[in-house]
Motif scaffolding. Structure first.
Motif, short mmCIF file in Angstrom:
data_model
loop_
_atom_site.label_atom_id
_atom_site.label_comp_id
_atom_site.label_asym_id
_atom_site.label_seq_id
_atom_site.Cartn_x
_atom_site.Cartn_y
_atom_site.Cartn_z
N PRO A 137 0.80 -1.24 0.00
CA PRO A 137 0.00 0.00 0.00
C PRO A 137 0.83 1.29 0.00
O PRO A 137 0.58 2.18 -0.82
CB PRO A 137 -0.85 -0.12 1.27
N THR A 138 1.80 1.38 0.91
CA THR A 138 2.55 2.64 1.03
C THR A 138 3.28 2.99 -0.26
O THR A 138 3.20 4.12 -0.75
CB THR A 138 3.57 2.53 2.18
N THR B 161 2.73 1.82 -3.30
CA THR B 161 1.81 2.04 -4.42
C THR B 161 1.18 3.43 -4.32
O THR B 161 1.10 4.16 -5.30
CB THR B 161 0.72 0.95 -4.43
N GLU B 162 0.78 3.80 -3.10
CA GLU B 162 0.17 5.12 -2.90
C GLU B 162 1.17 6.23 -3.23
O GLU B 162 0.83 7.21 -3.91
CB GLU B 162 -0.32 5.26 -1.46
N SER C 231 -4.90 4.65 3.50
CA SER C 231 -6.03 3.73 3.60
C SER C 231 -6.39 3.42 5.04
O SER C 231 -6.86 2.31 5.35
CB SER C 231 -5.75 2.42 2.84
N ASP D 90 -7.46 1.64 -0.15
CA ASP D 90 -6.93 0.38 -0.69
C ASP D 90 -8.05 -0.38 -1.38
O ASP D 90 -9.20 -0.34 -0.93
CB ASP D 90 -6.32 -0.45 0.45
N LYS E 235 -10.97 -3.49 2.35
CA LYS E 235 -10.58 -3.18 0.97
C LYS E 235 -11.86 -2.86 0.20
O LYS E 235 -12.91 -3.49 0.44
CB LYS E 235 -9.85 -4.37 0.35
N LYS F 286 -4.26 -1.52 -7.70
CA LYS F 286 -4.09 -2.06 -6.35
C LYS F 286 -4.63 -1.07 -5.32
O LYS F 286 -5.16 -1.46 -4.28
CB LYS F 286 -2.60 -2.27 -6.05
N PHE F 287 -4.44 0.22 -5.60
CA PHE F 287 -4.69 1.26 -4.59
C PHE F 287 -5.27 2.48 -5.31
O PHE F 287 -5.06 2.66 -6.51
CB PHE F 287 -3.36 1.62 -3.93
#
Ligand code: AVJ
Length: 331
Positions: free
Chosen positions: A68-69, A71-72, A173, A205, A295, A322-323
């Protein structure tokens, strides 16, 4: 997120006085006891973030499997001009759960006309360290750190420059940590903080396969396990509980039907733990549910946003979806 108190505060006051607890610790004790006296034991996930827990979370963000981190941050970097253009001039930026404000720097680099920046976090030391390093990096920006629990009512600090609008930044997220109805109620409160003409830039997310999700919450290095178990260490240190941390194990899995990761602490044997003068019995295999991480599909999130009075204006995602980072405005 908000367990109801099972033990009257007056009862706790006596044990709390005996333990010489300050007001925040008494509140922690009250919430912990309420959670641990429920049929399915729970603990509020906000208590992960003491100084050690915040350090562990920063380590989680660097884990290869924790997408997550990264990708964000990639979505932010790839779309930063478009994102910056939704902010009007002289807007007050308020960040919920600023932590190390790593992602915020990308934003701050592209927003030269902010009225001010309010980083908000419950981890006081982390907040002030971050505010100090931001002050060095952005000497012309007024930084107004606010040590507060954003799930409870709080008062916004006054910037010396008047703000024309307010935008809340809620990345990471973290909205996923709320059950869906609570997420809607929480977004409602954000809409009130933003006010008319305000907006919300939020990281959400997205639903994806268990093969990607489960490793993100079960790293081989055991950092996520340490993060989860830190809740027990915290109760031992701050509330004089007597958890034998070795007797509990991290357990995280994807509940596909409801679309959430659940994190638990599983008791490895039958045992009794004492907290605030109360006996807490555990069966072997019984769990404390410590976190859920929901999610969303894009339509699912749009529906939650709409029920809170927000309109989704723009959605940015990575190539694999993904995000998402989404800009919502108050309707
Ligand atoms: C704080 C919501 C981003 O749910 O993924 C990371 C916290 N928990 N690993 C998440 C967390 C376990 C995290 N957020």
């Amino acid at each position: 997120m908000t367990p109801t108190a099972a033990t009257p505060l007056s009862n706790l006051m006596s044990s709390g006085t005996h333990l010489k607890l300050d007001a925040p610790s008494l509140f922690f004790l009250e919430e912990a006891l309420a959670g641990l006296q429920a049929k399915q034991k729970t603990l509020p996930c906000k208590y992960f973030y003491n100084q050690y827990g915040s350090q562990l979370f920063d380590q989680i963000c660097d884990l290869p499997g924790y997408y997550p981190t990264r990708t964000e941050a990639g979505i932010m970097a790839d779309n930063i001009s478009g994102m910056a253009s939704v902010f009007g001039p002289d807007c007050l930026l308020i960040e919920y759960g600023s932590g190390s404000s790593t992602k915020t720097r990308i934003l701050l680099d592209h927003l030269p006309h902010l009225a001010g920046y309010v980083p908000m976090d419950i981890s006081r030391e982390h907040l002030h360290q971050t505010a100090e390093s931001l002050a060095l990096a952005y000497p012309h920006l007024e930084i107004l750190p606010l040590c507060a629990d954003y799930t409870a009512p709080f008062e916004l600090p006054q910037a010396s420059r008047p703000a024309l609008s307010r935008v809340v930044y809620f990345p990471g997220s973290t909205i996923g940590n709320f059950h869906r109805p609570e997420a809607a109620a929480f977004l409602c409160r954000i809409a009130e903080v933003c006010g008319p003409g305000g907006g919300l830039l939020i990281g959400v997310d997205l639903r994806k396969s268990a093969q990607i999700l489960e490793p993100a919450y079960n790293d081989a290095q055991g950092v996520t396990a340490a993060f989860n178990l830190n809740l027990l260490h915290r109760m031992n240190l701050e509330l004089s509980a007597d958890f034998d941390v070795e007797n509990f194990a991290h357990h995280a899995f994807y509940n596909e039907e409801v679309g959430r990761i659940e994190m638990h602490l599983r008791s490895l044997q039958a045992q009794t733990v004492y907290l605030g003068g109360q006996a807490i019995p555990f069966d072997q295999g019984e769990t404390i549910w410590t976190e859920c991480s929901y999610k969303y599909s894009l339509p699912e999130f749009a529906a939650v946003a709409a029920s809170a009075g927000f309109e989704v204006r723009q959605v940015w995602t990575d190539r694999e979806q993904k995000f998402s980072v989404q800009y919502l405005t108050v309707r």
